[in-house]
Design a protein around this motif. Structure first.
Motif, PDB file in Angstrom:
ATOM      1  N   SER A 108       0.759  -1.196   0.011  1.00 48.04           N
ATOM      2  CA  SER A 108      -0.108   0.037  -0.063  1.00 48.04           C
ATOM      3  C   SER A 108       0.939   1.409   0.000  1.00 48.04           C
ATOM      4  CB  SER A 108      -0.863  -0.044   1.278  1.00 48.04           C
ATOM      5  OG  SER A 108      -1.970  -0.951   1.257  1.00 48.04           O
ATOM      6  N   VAL A 109       1.863   1.326   0.859  1.00 50.09           N
ATOM      7  CA  VAL A 109       2.759   2.500   0.894  1.00 50.09           C
ATOM      8  C   VAL A 109       3.642   2.668  -0.445  1.00 50.09           C
ATOM      9  CG1 VAL A 109       4.722   3.306   2.107  1.00 50.09           C
ATOM     10  CG2 VAL A 109       2.924   2.250   3.436  1.00 50.09           C
ATOM     11  N   LEU A 110       3.990   1.520  -0.844  1.00 47.55           N
ATOM     12  CA  LEU A 110       4.726   1.557  -2.159  1.00 47.55           C
ATOM     13  C   LEU A 110       3.924   2.066  -3.438  1.00 47.55           C
ATOM     14  CD1 LEU A 110       7.098  -1.446  -1.818  1.00 47.55           C
ATOM     15  CD2 LEU A 110       7.748   0.916  -1.928  1.00 47.55           C
ATOM     16  N   SER A 111       2.644   1.604  -3.357  1.00 48.55           N
ATOM     17  CA  SER A 111       1.620   1.996  -4.628  1.00 48.55           C
ATOM     18  C   SER A 111       1.291   3.539  -4.341  1.00 48.55           C
ATOM     19  CB  SER A 111       0.747   1.310  -4.213  1.00 48.55           C
ATOM     20  OG  SER A 111      -0.661   1.651  -5.089  1.00 48.55           O
ATOM     21  N   ALA A 112       1.145   4.023  -2.985  1.00 50.63           N
ATOM     22  CA  ALA A 112       0.836   5.208  -2.768  1.00 50.63           C
ATOM     23  C   ALA A 112       1.917   6.311  -3.166  1.00 50.63           C
ATOM     24  CB  ALA A 112       0.561   5.621  -1.259  1.00 50.63           C
ATOM     25  N   ALA A 113       3.244   5.723  -2.866  1.00 50.54           N
ATOM     26  CA  ALA A 113       4.293   6.585  -3.081  1.00 50.54           C
ATOM     27  C   ALA A 113       4.389   6.864  -4.562  1.00 50.54           C
ATOM     28  CB  ALA A 113       5.633   5.752  -2.632  1.00 50.54           C
ATOM     29  N   ALA A 114       4.311   5.762  -5.529  1.00 44.62           N
ATOM     30  CA  ALA A 114       4.163   5.783  -6.832  1.00 44.62           C
ATOM     31  C   ALA A 114       3.360   6.609  -7.656  1.00 44.62           C
ATOM     32  CB  ALA A 114       4.187   4.425  -7.337  1.00 44.62           C
ATOM     33  N   ARG A 115       2.139   6.618  -6.799  1.00 40.32           N
ATOM     34  CA  ARG A 115       0.916   7.584  -7.477  1.00 40.32           C
ATOM     35  C   ARG A 115       1.274   9.053  -7.041  1.00 40.32           C
ATOM     36  NH1 ARG A 115      -2.139   3.606  -5.090  1.00 40.32           N
ATOM     37  NH2 ARG A 115      -2.708   5.194  -3.278  1.00 40.32           N
ATOM     38  N   GLN A 116       1.869   9.092  -5.978  1.00 39.42           N
ATOM     39  CA  GLN A 116       2.475  10.529  -5.611  1.00 39.42           C
ATOM     40  C   GLN A 116       3.653  10.898  -6.594  1.00 39.42           C
ATOM     41  OE1 GLN A 116       2.902  12.209  -1.534  1.00 39.42           O
ATOM     42  NE2 GLN A 116       5.084  11.928  -2.210  1.00 39.42           N
ATOM     43  N   ALA A 117       4.549  10.016  -6.689  1.00 39.88           N
ATOM     44  CA  ALA A 117       5.510  10.550  -7.763  1.00 39.88           C
ATOM     45  C   ALA A 117       4.925  10.817  -9.121  1.00 39.88           C
ATOM     46  CB  ALA A 117       6.574   9.494  -7.814  1.00 39.88           C
ATOM     47  N   ASP A 118       3.941   9.972  -9.394  1.00 35.22           N
ATOM     48  CA  ASP A 118       3.315  10.135 -10.910  1.00 35.22           C
ATOM     49  C   ASP A 118       2.615  11.575 -10.859  1.00 35.22           C
ATOM     50  OD1 ASP A 118       4.370   7.993 -11.893  1.00 35.22           O
ATOM     51  OD2 ASP A 118       2.485   6.908 -11.807  1.00 35.22           O
ATOM     52  N   ARG A 119       1.997  12.028  -9.831  1.00 33.22           N
ATOM     53  CA  ARG A 119       1.013  13.032  -9.635  1.00 33.22           C
ATOM     54  C   ARG A 119       2.026  14.479  -9.721  1.00 33.22           C
ATOM     55  NH1 ARG A 119      -0.430  15.874  -5.149  1.00 33.22           N
ATOM     56  NH2 ARG A 119       0.084  13.757  -3.719  1.00 33.22           N
ATOM     57  N   LEU A 120       3.152  14.266  -8.946  1.00 32.05           N
ATOM     58  CA  LEU A 120       3.970  15.495  -8.721  1.00 32.05           C
ATOM     59  C   LEU A 120       5.092  15.594  -9.886  1.00 32.05           C
ATOM     60  CD1 LEU A 120       4.703  15.291  -4.926  1.00 32.05           C
ATOM     61  CD2 LEU A 120       2.952  16.648  -6.092  1.00 32.05           C
ATOM     62  N   GLY A 121       5.135  14.499 -10.570  1.00 35.99           N
ATOM     63  CA  GLY A 121       6.135  14.499 -11.751  1.00 35.99           C
ATOM     64  C   GLY A 121       7.346  14.616 -11.313  1.00 35.99           C
ATOM     65  N   ALA A 122       7.764  13.815 -10.222  1.00 36.98           N
ATOM     66  CA  ALA A 122       9.090  13.792  -9.655  1.00 36.98           C
ATOM     67  C   ALA A 122       9.294  12.247  -8.938  1.00 36.98           C
ATOM     68  CB  ALA A 122       9.431  14.668  -8.608  1.00 36.98           C
ATOM     69  N   GLU A 123      10.625  12.130  -8.715  1.00 39.82           N
ATOM     70  CA  GLU A 123      10.801  11.096  -8.011  1.00 39.82           C
ATOM     71  C   GLU A 123      10.601  11.382  -6.457  1.00 39.82           C
ATOM     72  OE1 GLU A 123      12.203   7.329  -7.204  1.00 39.82           O
ATOM     73  OE2 GLU A 123      11.739   7.964  -8.973  1.00 39.82           O
ATOM     74  N   SER A 124       9.979  10.957  -5.853  1.00 42.46           N
ATOM     75  CA  SER A 124       9.402  11.372  -4.231  1.00 42.46           C
ATOM     76  C   SER A 124       9.874  10.215  -3.444  1.00 42.46           C
ATOM     77  CB  SER A 124       7.899  11.426  -4.131  1.00 42.46           C
ATOM     78  OG  SER A 124       7.536  12.653  -4.977  1.00 42.46           O
TER      79      SER A 124
END
Length: 124
Positions: A108-124
């Protein structure tokens, strides 16, 4: 906590790791809350199945001492295991332990982090 010596490693260098029963949810969540540590965990998750990734594999935009701190927090919280192979310290994700203790949390955390990185357009 176990050490490499206690688990039969031939290396004279030992690192303390919590036993699965010592891993606490709040410690794991604290470790995963930092963007640099999350970046390390995401990289380790992408490279699962490998023998581990050396600390030098991670190109974090922080000082070496800060990098060392982040790896220590991840290790002491039970998120990663660090193993010496010669002079190289390898890092592996403790997915099996985390999945047994907290089913679905890591995914869940990895999936949320990937979605956030996509949303922000950066490696978060």
């Amino acid at each position: 906590m176990t050490t490499a010596a206690a688990t039969g490693s031939v290396s004279s260098r030992t690192l303390a790791h919590p036993e699965p029963g010592e891993i606490r949810l709040e410690g794991v969540l604290h470790a995963l809350a930092d963007p640099m540590r999350m970046r390390v965990v995401r990289d380790l998750a992408r490279e699962e199945g490998a023998d581990g990734l050396s600390c030098s594999y991670f190109d974090l935009p922080v000082t070496k001492s800060t990098c060392t701190h982040h790896f220590r927090v991840l290790r002491e919280s039970g998120v990663i295991r660090q193993i010496y192979r010669g002079t190289t310290k390898l890092n592996v994700l403790r997915r099996a332990d985390l999945d047994v203790l907290f089913p679905g949390l890591l995914d869940s955390v990895l999936s949320a982090a990937a979605r956030q990185a996509d949303r922000l357009g950066a490696e978060s």
